[in-house]
Design a protein around this motif. Sequence first.
Motif, PDB file in Angstrom:
ATOM      1  N   CYS A   1      -7.901   0.967  10.222  1.00 13.90           N
ATOM      2  CA  CYS A   1      -6.805   0.341   9.488  1.00 13.90           C
ATOM      3  C   CYS A   1      -6.207  -0.833  10.251  1.00 13.90           C
ATOM      4  O   CYS A   1      -5.340  -1.526   9.741  1.00 13.90           O
ATOM      5  N   SER A   2      -6.632  -1.091  11.494  1.00 19.32           N
ATOM      6  CA  SER A   2      -6.077  -2.219  12.246  1.00 19.32           C
ATOM      7  C   SER A   2      -6.912  -3.481  12.048  1.00 19.32           C
ATOM      8  O   SER A   2      -6.670  -4.491  12.696  1.00 19.32           O
TER       9      SER A   2
ATOM     10  N   GLY B   1       1.419  -0.848  10.718  1.00 12.82           N
ATOM     11  CA  GLY B   1       0.440  -0.836   9.640  1.00 12.82           C
ATOM     12  C   GLY B   1       0.574   0.342   8.709  1.00 12.82           C
ATOM     13  O   GLY B   1       1.153   0.241   7.629  1.00 12.82           O
TER      14      GLY B   1
ATOM     15  N   ALA C   1      -2.071  -2.317   4.995  1.00 13.79           N
ATOM     16  CA  ALA C   1      -1.342  -3.263   5.840  1.00 13.79           C
ATOM     17  C   ALA C   1      -1.651  -4.698   5.430  1.00 13.79           C
ATOM     18  O   ALA C   1      -0.763  -5.553   5.409  1.00 13.79           O
TER      19      ALA C   1
ATOM     20  N   ALA D   1      -0.801  -3.364  13.656  1.00 13.00           N
ATOM     21  CA  ALA D   1      -1.574  -2.468  12.795  1.00 13.00           C
ATOM     22  C   ALA D   1      -2.311  -1.446  13.656  1.00 13.00           C
ATOM     23  O   ALA D   1      -2.871  -1.782  14.697  1.00 13.00           O
TER      24      ALA D   1
END
Lengths: 121, 160, 361
Positions: free
Chosen positions: C138-139, C261, C310, C334
């Motif tokens: 998710c980053s 995030g 995000a 994030a």
Amino acid sequence: METFLMYIKVFIIGGLLCVLAEILIIKTKLTSARILVIFLIVGVILEAIGVFKYLKEFAGAGFTVPIIGFGSSLAKGAIEAVNKEGFLGMFSGGIFKTAAGLGAVTVFSYLSALIFSPKSK
Amino acid sequence: MDMPTGDQFKQQNKVRNKKYTDYVELVSPKQTTWKSLLNAFWIGGVICLLGQVLFDLAKILFSLSDDIAQTIALIALIFITALLTGIGVFDKIAYYGGGGSFLPITGFANAISSAAIEFKSEGIIFGLSSKFYTIAGPVIVNGILSSFIVGLIYYIIGLF
Amino acid sequence: MRLFDFGVEIDLNLTKGVKTLKRTKNKNSKKIGKQTFVFQNEPKIFSSYSIVSQKEKDGPFSEYFYDVLSDTKFDEKTFEKAESKMFVYTLHNAIKKAGIKPNEIDILFSGDLLDQIISSSYCARLFDISYMGIYGACSTMVEGLIFSAICIDGGFGEVGACVTGSHYATAERQFRGPLELGAQKQKYSQHTATAAAAVIVGLVSQGIKITKACIGKVEDYGVTDSANMGAAMAPAAMSTLVQFFIDTNTKADDYDLIVTGDLGKLGSDLLRILMDEKGYHLGQNYMDCGASIYHHDQYTSEGGSGCGCAAAVLDAFILRKMEQGQYKKVIFIATGALLSTIIVQQGESIPCVAHLVLLEK
């Protein structure tokens, strides 16, 4: 009247078994597949020691519809087949007894998959 | 060798990790227990009751033996589940029912039909067919294995 | 030491013969402290575009999301193809919005949640741009922004693009189970957002500046429950944020907004506690994209997750608010749970990473 009493028993026993499963989900973090296997084996053991038929007399579908019933059918099939056919029975019995259920699950799931598509939530 | 290893890493951070995971366990929201137990109870009860009604109907209408009527009732439940899974209703019932919908044969049927529907996109053979029992597999494998063991025990007892 | 019993002695102590090299100083170092980069040429975000599904549109950011998927399959046959199409759609529109041609972009960074980051690669094959696939769970969006900024600031090009996204249906199959499987979700689980966003970064006169970045370390505090990603990721966010404050000698109040995030409600509460323990207090200026993308009654437990969560909030809410001048200095951090279902089933805990960029108007 007797049928009505039976229905009440089925509802309560079936409900209580499901509550037991729900408690296992909440308290132990076991995955659902593990819980199903646990209940299945409980069913197999209950049938093997000969208790299940009394339970079934008492609450009918309350015991046979939960996965315990599937386990008991497997064990029952194996026992019957061993008594009838001997050695080969222990391989074939369980599957033979539950074949109708497995067949139905396969056919209906297949058909359902052919007709429907998954939906994103 | 003085290379860092996973075991070393875990050993070094054992105290910190234990403290953190214990705290996480403490603050993580739990299922609202009483409500979910009540839902599991009535949904499970209704499914079993439906099974019993189908059983009685099969027995009376077609004058079948107990064993066959029971199988017919289960097949009917399986059919209903496969249908509800296909139209996307079953997972909504399961959201409330939890143990109430997955412990009965409906949960088993849902595990198979949902996998079949999901993996259809990879084709009939390698998708649908080969992933058919991904979730319900443990039940079938362990069921057959344990029925074999029961059969074996009865066979050995029968020898004497 | 003896590796195999072949009767031959093998020297595995590789450092024995190696001389310690004398280190020289970079004359124009762009790094401050331990992990923080400073971009002196100030690359700017000058175009961005996002798309979300109806579920996100129904959430609290309703008025900010401007493009909504008509259906979750995006007129494709499968969800995987739909996800890839979302990438193409957002990148195409971002390029159009920027008023440039695709071949004016020097490099494209893209990543997603699926095995072998397929959505990204299948998106990249349609564009005439050098492409590097990245994976940061998710980053990914921040990872892409940092890479683009590094490239541009280092003089390896003038315009960079990053695109990322996620789809509930594909992520569910990848990490959990079939969509129609009736399994109760844990109360602390998160809902993968169906969203994608593309951002174009370049050396231009106007836009949101990327002035600093902080690349995080992988943190693993021993969380093994793959449903509890917020708790697993909070320490990684804390580690990066604290290091950034130390490196730049600032504190939380120096910024208009600090955005994480997708820690979710539980994760962002844990982050506050962890930060307090380190002596940094996160006040009113802290928000989490995951915790605020859905309403409480949308059955998403802790909130949203996934690359798209995000990324879409960055485009639709943060960048827009910064352009309007409401926020001047925003920390965007994030977090990514770098988990694989295989190794989690083998009993390992979840390693997590968090990357940070400082955005300035």
